[in-house]
Write a protein that holds these residues in place. Structure first.
Motif, PDB file in Angstrom:
ATOM      1  N   ALA A   1     -41.685  -1.828   9.862  1.00 39.02           N
ATOM      2  CA  ALA A   1     -42.611  -1.306   8.853  1.00 39.02           C
ATOM      3  C   ALA A   1     -44.043  -1.379   9.334  1.00 39.02           C
ATOM      4  N   LEU A   2     -44.351  -2.405  10.138  1.00 40.61           N
ATOM      5  CA  LEU A   2     -45.700  -2.530  10.685  1.00 40.61           C
ATOM      6  C   LEU A   2     -46.018  -1.380  11.627  1.00 40.61           C
ATOM      7  N   ASP A   3     -45.037  -0.997  12.439  1.00 39.87           N
ATOM      8  CA  ASP A   3     -45.232   0.143  13.329  1.00 39.87           C
ATOM      9  C   ASP A   3     -45.461   1.410  12.517  1.00 39.87           C
ATOM     10  N   ALA A   4     -44.699   1.580  11.450  1.00 43.73           N
ATOM     11  CA  ALA A   4     -44.847   2.762  10.598  1.00 43.73           C
ATOM     12  C   ALA A   4     -46.237   2.796   9.965  1.00 43.73           C
ATOM     13  N   LEU A  17     -42.749   8.241   9.794  1.00 47.89           N
ATOM     14  CA  LEU A  17     -41.510   8.414   9.040  1.00 47.89           C
ATOM     15  C   LEU A  17     -40.305   7.936   9.847  1.00 47.89           C
ATOM     16  N   PHE A  18     -40.314   8.233  11.128  1.00 51.62           N
ATOM     17  CA  PHE A  18     -39.215   7.774  11.993  1.00 51.62           C
ATOM     18  C   PHE A  18     -39.158   6.248  12.015  1.00 51.62           C
ATOM     19  N   ALA A  20     -40.414   4.189   9.806  1.00 50.91           N
ATOM     20  CA  ALA A  20     -40.092   3.684   8.469  1.00 50.91           C
ATOM     21  C   ALA A  20     -38.601   3.811   8.189  1.00 50.91           C
ATOM     22  N   ASN A  21     -37.992   4.894   8.642  1.00 48.81           N
ATOM     23  CA  ASN A  21     -36.540   5.048   8.487  1.00 48.81           C
ATOM     24  C   ASN A  21     -35.802   3.914   9.182  1.00 48.81           C
ATOM     25  N   GLU A  22     -36.269   3.580  10.373  1.00 46.42           N
ATOM     26  CA  GLU A  22     -35.649   2.490  11.118  1.00 46.42           C
ATOM     27  C   GLU A  22     -35.857   1.154  10.400  1.00 46.42           C
ATOM     28  N   ALA A  23     -37.071   0.994   9.828  1.00 49.07           N
ATOM     29  CA  ALA A  23     -37.375  -0.247   9.119  1.00 49.07           C
ATOM     30  C   ALA A  23     -36.485  -0.420   7.892  1.00 49.07           C
ATOM     31  N   GLU A  29     -33.788  -4.437   2.082  1.00 48.54           N
ATOM     32  CA  GLU A  29     -34.259  -5.244   0.958  1.00 48.54           C
ATOM     33  C   GLU A  29     -35.786  -5.257   0.854  1.00 48.54           C
ATOM     34  N   SER A  30     -36.471  -4.622   1.808  1.00 53.30           N
ATOM     35  CA  SER A  30     -37.938  -4.676   1.869  1.00 53.30           C
ATOM     36  C   SER A  30     -38.571  -3.530   1.080  1.00 53.30           C
ATOM     37  N   PRO A  31     -39.256  -3.814  -0.030  1.00 52.49           N
ATOM     38  CA  PRO A  31     -39.925  -2.743  -0.777  1.00 52.49           C
ATOM     39  C   PRO A  31     -41.052  -2.105   0.031  1.00 52.49           C
ATOM     40  N   TRP A  32     -41.702  -2.903   0.886  1.00 52.05           N
ATOM     41  CA  TRP A  32     -42.796  -2.372   1.718  1.00 52.05           C
ATOM     42  C   TRP A  32     -42.276  -1.292   2.664  1.00 52.05           C
ATOM     43  N   ALA A  33     -41.123  -1.517   3.253  1.00 53.54           N
ATOM     44  CA  ALA A  33     -40.548  -0.528   4.167  1.00 53.54           C
ATOM     45  C   ALA A  33     -40.252   0.776   3.427  1.00 53.54           C
ATOM     46  N   TRP A  34     -39.686   0.670   2.231  1.00 54.62           N
ATOM     47  CA  TRP A  34     -39.396   1.873   1.454  1.00 54.62           C
ATOM     48  C   TRP A  34     -40.667   2.576   1.019  1.00 54.62           C
ATOM     49  N   TYR A  35     -41.698   1.788   0.714  1.00 55.19           N
ATOM     50  CA  TYR A  35     -42.982   2.371   0.312  1.00 55.19           C
ATOM     51  C   TYR A  35     -43.588   3.189   1.447  1.00 55.19           C
ATOM     52  N   VAL A  36     -43.642   2.605   2.634  1.00 48.89           N
ATOM     53  CA  VAL A  36     -44.218   3.325   3.775  1.00 48.89           C
ATOM     54  C   VAL A  36     -43.401   4.579   4.073  1.00 48.89           C
ATOM     55  N   ARG A  37     -42.095   4.465   3.949  1.00 48.77           N
ATOM     56  CA  ARG A  37     -41.236   5.635   4.184  1.00 48.77           C
ATOM     57  C   ARG A  37     -41.535   6.744   3.174  1.00 48.77           C
ATOM     58  N   ALA A  38     -41.725   6.369   1.922  1.00 45.86           N
ATOM     59  CA  ALA A  38     -42.031   7.362   0.891  1.00 45.86           C
ATOM     60  C   ALA A  38     -43.392   8.007   1.130  1.00 45.86           C
ATOM     61  N   VAL A  39     -44.386   7.202   1.480  1.00 42.16           N
ATOM     62  CA  VAL A  39     -45.727   7.739   1.733  1.00 42.16           C
ATOM     63  C   VAL A  39     -45.708   8.697   2.927  1.00 42.16           C
ATOM     64  N   ALA A  40     -45.002   8.299   3.987  1.00 45.65           N
ATOM     65  CA  ALA A  40     -44.903   9.160   5.162  1.00 45.65           C
ATOM     66  C   ALA A  40     -44.223  10.476   4.810  1.00 45.65           C
ATOM     67  N   ALA A  41     -43.183  10.403   3.997  1.00 40.49           N
ATOM     68  CA  ALA A  41     -42.463  11.621   3.600  1.00 40.49           C
ATOM     69  C   ALA A  41     -43.353  12.538   2.766  1.00 40.49           C
TER      70      ALA A  41
END
Length: 219
Positions: A1-4, A17-18, A20-23, A29-41
């Motif tokens: 998630a930090l890389d994302a 996005l790539f 974040a998908n990996e994260a 279980e990480s809400p931060w990872a899902w958040y970054v993925r959503a923002v990137a999308a």
């Protein structure tokens, strides 16, 4: 998630996005990872993926305002306006200090075609957030739409043809002039509306080109 997140800062949204998908794959279980993925999308206009990510985040944090924010915007872009309204209202209840959520309710109602409800909501939003340029802009747009809706239309032209229309358009012009500021497009609409009013009061029918509709593009 930090890389994302780093890629997001660099505005490299595809890589973000790539990553974040990996994260989310490694840490679902990480809400931060899902958040970054959503923002990137969202940054890539991939709203179905943003919707999925925001929903996953809400499963972990049911009262997450950022997740509701992203989900309501995704539903808006996917033209699911009723759901967008419900989600934006919920976000506003949790964070009443933020104008964006209230403005999104207006946007969704407007795009749905419920212009009367959008105008009523826009007035309340502008009253609640008098310093918000977004709230002011949305109210101007809703008022102009209300003025257009009150006129008769034929062959792509707007007409004022009776006393009721004269009264309503004059009222819209008056309310617009009472706002703190008007942009150039709204000033142009007011000038054209005044021209139509002048002709209508002299019992002439006058038409106006439908250039106004570009205003709706802001949504």
């Amino acid at each position: 998630a930090l890389d994302a997140a780093k890629y997001m800062e660099e505005k490299n949204y595809t890589s973000a996005l790539f990553a974040a998908n990996e994260a989310t794959r490694q840490h679902p279980e990480s809400p931060w990872a899902w958040y970054v993925r959503a923002v990137a999308a969202v940054s890539l206009d991939r709203y179905e993926e943003a919707e999925y990510s925001a929903r996953e985040m809400l499963k972990i944090e049911p009262s997450s305002v950022p997740a509701l924010d992203l989900l309501s915007e995704s539903c808006l872009q996917l033209e699911r306006y009723d759901e967008a309204v419900t989600l934006a209202r919920r976000a506003r209840e949790l964070d009443p200090s933020e104008a964006d959520y209230a403005c999104r309710v207006v946007r969704a109602l407007f795009l749905k075609g419920d212009h009367d409800a959008a105008l009523k909501e826009a007035r309340e939003v502008q009253k609640a957030f008098p310093k918000s340029s977004q709230a002011l802009h949305i109210l101007r747009t809703c008022l102009v739409q209300d003025g257009e809706n009150s006129m008769s239309r034929q062959s792509g032209m707007s007409y004022i043809t009776n006393e009721r229309q004269i009264e309503h358009v004059a009222w819209v012009v008056g309310e617009l002039r009472g706002l703190p500021s008007l942009d150039d497009e709204t000033n142009q609409w007011v000038a054209e509306a005044n021209r139509l009013l002048e002709h209508a009061r002299k019992r002439h029918y006058a038409g106006a080109p439908t250039w106004y509709w570009i205003l709706a593009g802001v949504f």
